[in-house]
Design an enzyme around this catalytic site. Structure first.
Site, PDB file in Angstrom:
ATOM      1  N   ARG A   1       0.848  -1.192   0.000  1.00 32.43           N
ATOM      2  CA  ARG A   1       0.000   0.000   0.000  1.00 32.43           C
ATOM      3  C   ARG A   1       0.880   1.238   0.000  1.00 32.43           C
ATOM      4  O   ARG A   1       2.106   1.126  -0.135  1.00 32.43           O
ATOM      5  CB  ARG A   1      -0.918   0.000   1.223  1.00 32.43           C
TER       6      ARG A   1
ATOM      7  N   THR B   1       3.368   3.915   0.850  1.00 35.26           N
ATOM      8  CA  THR B   1       4.457   3.976   1.836  1.00 35.26           C
ATOM      9  C   THR B   1       5.131   5.345   1.825  1.00 35.26           C
ATOM     10  O   THR B   1       5.924   5.651   2.709  1.00 35.26           O
ATOM     11  CB  THR B   1       5.559   2.935   1.514  1.00 35.26           C
TER      12      THR B   1
ATOM     13  N   TRP C   1      11.946   2.310 -12.008  1.00 29.07           N
ATOM     14  CA  TRP C   1      10.961   2.064 -13.078  1.00 29.07           C
ATOM     15  C   TRP C   1      11.614   2.216 -14.450  1.00 29.07           C
ATOM     16  O   TRP C   1      11.387   1.431 -15.358  1.00 29.07           O
ATOM     17  CB  TRP C   1       9.760   3.017 -12.937  1.00 29.07           C
TER      18      TRP C   1
ATOM     19  N   SER D   1       4.062  -2.811 -17.526  1.00 32.26           N
ATOM     20  CA  SER D   1       3.160  -1.685 -17.323  1.00 32.26           C
ATOM     21  C   SER D   1       1.959  -2.119 -16.475  1.00 32.26           C
ATOM     22  O   SER D   1       1.466  -1.356 -15.632  1.00 32.26           O
ATOM     23  CB  SER D   1       2.718  -1.151 -18.689  1.00 32.26           C
TER      24      SER D   1
ATOM     25  N   HIS E   1       3.119  -2.154 -12.950  1.00 33.78           N
ATOM     26  CA  HIS E   1       3.250  -0.762 -12.497  1.00 33.78           C
ATOM     27  C   HIS E   1       1.860  -0.199 -12.165  1.00 33.78           C
ATOM     28  O   HIS E   1       1.647   0.408 -11.100  1.00 33.78           O
ATOM     29  CB  HIS E   1       3.929   0.034 -13.618  1.00 33.78           C
TER      30      HIS E   1
ATOM     31  N   ARG F   1      -3.122   8.763 -12.184  1.00 32.33           N
ATOM     32  CA  ARG F   1      -2.092   7.757 -12.508  1.00 32.33           C
ATOM     33  C   ARG F   1      -2.592   6.697 -13.486  1.00 32.33           C
ATOM     34  O   ARG F   1      -1.831   6.176 -14.292  1.00 32.33           O
ATOM     35  CB  ARG F   1      -1.612   7.061 -11.237  1.00 32.33           C
TER      36      ARG F   1
ATOM     37  N   CYS G   1      12.961   0.844  -0.666  1.00 41.17           N
ATOM     38  CA  CYS G   1      11.928   0.782   0.388  1.00 41.17           C
ATOM     39  C   CYS G   1      11.656  -0.695   0.595  1.00 41.17           C
ATOM     40  O   CYS G   1      11.338  -1.413  -0.362  1.00 41.17           O
ATOM     41  CB  CYS G   1      10.690   1.537  -0.084  1.00 41.17           C
TER      42      CYS G   1
ATOM     43  N   CYS H   1       8.222  -2.153  -0.461  1.00 43.57           N
ATOM     44  CA  CYS H   1       8.047  -2.094  -1.917  1.00 43.57           C
ATOM     45  C   CYS H   1       8.940  -3.155  -2.570  1.00 43.57           C
ATOM     46  O   CYS H   1       8.571  -3.792  -3.560  1.00 43.57           O
ATOM     47  CB  CYS H   1       8.425  -0.721  -2.459  1.00 43.57           C
TER      48      CYS H   1
HETATM   49  P1  FAD Z   1       5.705   6.607 -10.979  1.00 45.50           P
HETATM   50  O1  FAD Z   1       4.686   5.568 -10.610  1.00 45.50           O
HETATM   51  O2  FAD Z   1       7.030   6.550 -10.307  1.00 45.50           O
HETATM   52  O3  FAD Z   1       5.912   6.488 -12.564  1.00 45.50           O
HETATM   53  C1  FAD Z   1       6.982   7.157 -13.239  1.00 45.50           C
HETATM   54  C2  FAD Z   1       6.521   7.446 -14.655  1.00 45.50           C
HETATM   55  O4  FAD Z   1       6.176   6.215 -15.283  1.00 45.50           O
HETATM   56  C3  FAD Z   1       5.256   8.294 -14.758  1.00 45.50           C
HETATM   57  O5  FAD Z   1       5.571   9.661 -14.768  1.00 45.50           O
HETATM   58  C4  FAD Z   1       4.665   7.834 -16.069  1.00 45.50           C
HETATM   59  O6  FAD Z   1       5.266   8.502 -17.158  1.00 45.50           O
HETATM   60  C5  FAD Z   1       5.073   6.384 -16.182  1.00 45.50           C
HETATM   61  N1  FAD Z   1       4.040   5.423 -15.788  1.00 45.50           N
HETATM   62  C6  FAD Z   1       3.330   5.391 -14.637  1.00 45.50           C
HETATM   63  N2  FAD Z   1       2.542   4.327 -14.602  1.00 45.50           N
HETATM   64  C7  FAD Z   1       2.736   3.655 -15.748  1.00 45.50           C
HETATM   65  C8  FAD Z   1       2.193   2.464 -16.275  1.00 45.50           C
HETATM   66  N3  FAD Z   1       1.301   1.745 -15.611  1.00 45.50           N
HETATM   67  N4  FAD Z   1       2.605   2.052 -17.490  1.00 45.50           N
HETATM   68  C9  FAD Z   1       3.528   2.762 -18.175  1.00 45.50           C
HETATM   69  N5  FAD Z   1       4.101   3.898 -17.713  1.00 45.50           N
HETATM   70  C10 FAD Z   1       3.704   4.340 -16.518  1.00 45.50           C
HETATM   71  N6  FAD Z   1       5.189   3.204  -3.450  1.00 45.50           N
HETATM   72  C11 FAD Z   1       4.321   2.971  -2.433  1.00 45.50           C
HETATM   73  O7  FAD Z   1       3.799   3.917  -1.833  1.00 45.50           O
HETATM   74  N7  FAD Z   1       3.992   1.682  -2.065  1.00 45.50           N
HETATM   75  C12 FAD Z   1       4.503   0.586  -2.707  1.00 45.50           C
HETATM   76  O8  FAD Z   1       4.203  -0.556  -2.340  1.00 45.50           O
HETATM   77  C13 FAD Z   1       5.418   0.815  -3.780  1.00 45.50           C
HETATM   78  N8  FAD Z   1       5.990  -0.217  -4.430  1.00 45.50           N
HETATM   79  C14 FAD Z   1       6.900   0.029  -5.425  1.00 45.50           C
HETATM   80  C15 FAD Z   1       7.509  -1.048  -6.065  1.00 45.50           C
HETATM   81  C16 FAD Z   1       8.464  -0.826  -7.044  1.00 45.50           C
HETATM   82  C17 FAD Z   1       9.098  -2.006  -7.729  1.00 45.50           C
HETATM   83  C18 FAD Z   1       8.841   0.509  -7.381  1.00 45.50           C
HETATM   84  C19 FAD Z   1       9.898   0.766  -8.428  1.00 45.50           C
HETATM   85  C20 FAD Z   1       8.235   1.576  -6.754  1.00 45.50           C
HETATM   86  C21 FAD Z   1       7.262   1.355  -5.776  1.00 45.50           C
HETATM   87  N9  FAD Z   1       6.624   2.420  -5.140  1.00 45.50           N
HETATM   88  C22 FAD Z   1       5.744   2.169  -4.115  1.00 45.50           C
HETATM   89  C23 FAD Z   1       6.784   3.788  -5.644  1.00 45.50           C
HETATM   90  C24 FAD Z   1       5.677   4.114  -6.690  1.00 45.50           C
HETATM   91  O9  FAD Z   1       5.607   3.085  -7.674  1.00 45.50           O
HETATM   92  C25 FAD Z   1       5.911   5.433  -7.427  1.00 45.50           C
HETATM   93  O10 FAD Z   1       7.179   5.424  -8.011  1.00 45.50           O
HETATM   94  C26 FAD Z   1       5.763   6.650  -6.524  1.00 45.50           C
HETATM   95  O11 FAD Z   1       4.494   6.635  -5.902  1.00 45.50           O
HETATM   96  C27 FAD Z   1       5.908   7.960  -7.332  1.00 45.50           C
HETATM   97  O12 FAD Z   1       4.887   8.011  -8.312  1.00 45.50           O
HETATM   98  P2  FAD Z   1       4.894   8.972  -9.556  1.00 45.50           P
HETATM   99  O13 FAD Z   1       3.521   9.557  -9.670  1.00 45.50           O
HETATM  100  O14 FAD Z   1       6.049   9.906  -9.485  1.00 45.50           O
HETATM  101  O15 FAD Z   1       5.064   8.043 -10.858  1.00 45.50           O
END
Ligand code: FAD
Length: 444
Positions: free
Chosen positions: A132, A134, A145, A241, A244, A273, A370, A373
């Site tokens: 969830r 974090t 990513w 994706s 993600h 998102r 993290c 995560c």
């Molecule tokens: P991010 O989710 O970091 O995405 C970066 C960029 O990727 C976006 O700007 C967009 O251009 C692109 N993008 C986004 N979604 C998609 C998609 N579905 N398909 C294609 N492109 C896409 N955070 C938590 O709070 N809890 C967790 O359990 C958690 N687990 C994680 C596990 C992993 C393996 C990783 C790498 C990160 C995790 N995080 C977690 C962090 C979270 O995924 C985001 O990175 C963070 O919330 C910042 O989000 P953001 O809006 O900056 O975009």
């Protein structure tokens, strides 16, 4: 509304959204019950491996990032380190371990944490550590990513077709100028060198966003004449994706509102998102369809599987629960047609490359800064890797634990079912967001 109510066929699968939602309504409670059972709730993972690609110092120290571990003495003897290490010894019982250098079994699509004797291997009750919000974000998560999506560059596909973009082109889409760092990164990636200089490119959020949007467009095919050749690459992209998206949905669904101090669904987070990006939503359903096909295919193997929970009653209860769940997935057995992939003269080489890329994703997960995560990132990579192994490494008739024992480790089966559960929870959360959105839009 269009935001969270997609219709029609899910691309690269054999089914539409409606059939997935129908199956989901039947399997959701069953998979929830299953992952709370003794066999499926405990997982072993090495959470403190060093990041092999860059120096990851940004460790999230929030309380919500940490993982609660359990003492292995609460587990059945057969699942503990001592028992598992004994299995790894040669049949003569000596310490001779001819395959010690071998990190992967040939058929595996991912790295299962198999260094059982390592101090950093821990046991976790997954039900106590939900994935969830974090607060983990910023350059550290962005870099992970990005590195994961970079694995989308397939040599074989590029050699086979002129129409598919080359890695260099992907890296430079939208720009007429060649960015030397990105070009070098693409070449390194093609040469499979682990120390990709891409990892050190300062991350600008807008640039990262653009890079991933371009990659999505490219993976979606543009030129239909190359669809057949590019299927494997598209599938790779959709899986990543989809993962993600699913992680983002859990973050938005179990969001912590710092000002109010409460947990709950955050509709704006979901719309920004996922909801406003139809292809991200579609990729959740795509990955769900692929996982569903994999759990259905592994069903007969689990009929005769030895669960070893330490109690014959519990073993039998688990078997019946699994059978009941698998029966519900029978209604649409061909959600995904694995036979359409890895065809043609280069099939074997392409499969090997697909495996290599997926294995690299397992390693990249050690760079997640993290703990919680990282746990779920690793588990779901093993889960997806196991699904790919079920679909692409074995024919239905070989999936028999009596004829072919030890095809899967316990951790792989646990990861596969827990990963399916995460996607099932995501599809359920989409339903919640759909209702919230309709409520917000309805005239008061
Ligand atoms: P991010 O989710 O970091 O995405 C970066 C960029 O990727 C976006 O700007 C967009 O251009 C692109 N993008 C986004 N979604 C998609 C998609 N579905 N398909 C294609 N492109 C896409 N955070 C938590 O709070 N809890 C967790 O359990 C958690 N687990 C994680 C596990 C992993 C393996 C990783 C790498 C990160 C995790 N995080 C977690 C962090 C979270 O995924 C985001 O990175 C963070 O919330 C910042 O989000 P953001 O809006 O900056 O975009």
């Amino acid at each position: 509304n269009d935001y969270c109510n997609p219709q029609g066929q899910i691309r690269d699968t054999c089914c539409d959204y409606q059939s997935i939602e129908t199956i989901q309504s039947d399997v959701f409670q069953k998979i929830q019950k299953l992952v709370h059972s003794k066999f499926f709730r405990y997982y072993r993972a090495d959470l403190w491996k060093e990041c092999p690609f860059w120096n990851e110092e940004a460790l999230c120290t929030n309380r919500d990032c940490s993982v609660a571990t359990i003492d292995e003495n609460v587990l059945p003897v057969d699942w503990r380190k001592a028992a598992l290490s004994a299995i790894q010894l040669s049949p003569k019982g000596s310490l001779f371990q001819p395959f010690k250098q071998c990190t992967y079994k040939d058929q595996d699509f991912c790295l299962v944490d198999d260094q059982i004797d390592s101090d950093s291997v821990v046991y976790i009750d997954l039900t106590e550590n939900p994935e969830r919000f974090t607060g983990y974000a910023g350059p550290s998560s962005g870099r992970v990513w990005k590195a994961i999506y970079e694995e989308n560059c397939f040599d074989i596909v590029h050699q086979m077709t002129e129409g598919c973009e080359t890695c260099n082109n992907i890296m430079n889409l939208g720009s007429t100028e060649v960015n030397p760092l990105k070009e070098a990164a693409a070449k390194q990636s093609l040469l499979k060198k682990p120390d990709s200089p891409f990892a050190h490119v300062p991350l600008d959020k807008a640039e990262l966003h653009q890079f991933l949007e371009d990659l999505a467009e490219e993976a979606d095919g543009g030129d239909d004449s190359n669809d057949e050749v590019c299927l494997e690459k598209r599938v790779y992209y959709r899986l990543i994706s989809g993962l993600h998206s699913s992680i983002s949905i859990h973050i938005c669904h179990e969001w912590f509102d710092r000002e109010a101090g409460i947990w709950g669904p955050n509709l704006d987070c979901f719309v920004n998102r996922i909801g406003s990006h139809p292809e991200r939503l579609q990729n959740v359903y795509f990955t769900y369809a692929l996982l569903l096909r994999a759990v259905n295919k592994i069903g007969p193997y689990l009929d005769k599987y030895e669960y070893r929970t330490g109690s014959t009653q519990e073993d039998e209860k688990t078997r019946l629960m699994v059978q009941d769940f698998i029966k519900s997935t029978d209604s649409c057995p061909s959600t995904f047609d694995e036979n359409s992939m890895f065809k043609g003269p280069e099939a074997q080489a392409l499969k090997t490359e697909f495996k290599d890329h997926f294995r690299n994703v397992s390693k990249i997960m050690d760079c997640v800064g993290c703990e919680k995560c990282r746990l779920w990132g690793k588990l779901q990579t093993v889960g997806l890797g196991t699904a790919l192994k079920v679909l692409f490494s074995y024919e239905d008739k070989s999936l028999d634990p009596v004829k072919n024992p030890n095809l899967f480790e316990r951790g792989e089966i646990v990861a596969l079912f827990n990963t399916f559960n995460r996607f099932s929870e995501s599809v359920d959360a989409i339903k919640t967001f759909r209702a919230m959105y309709a409520d917000k839009m309805s005239p008061k």
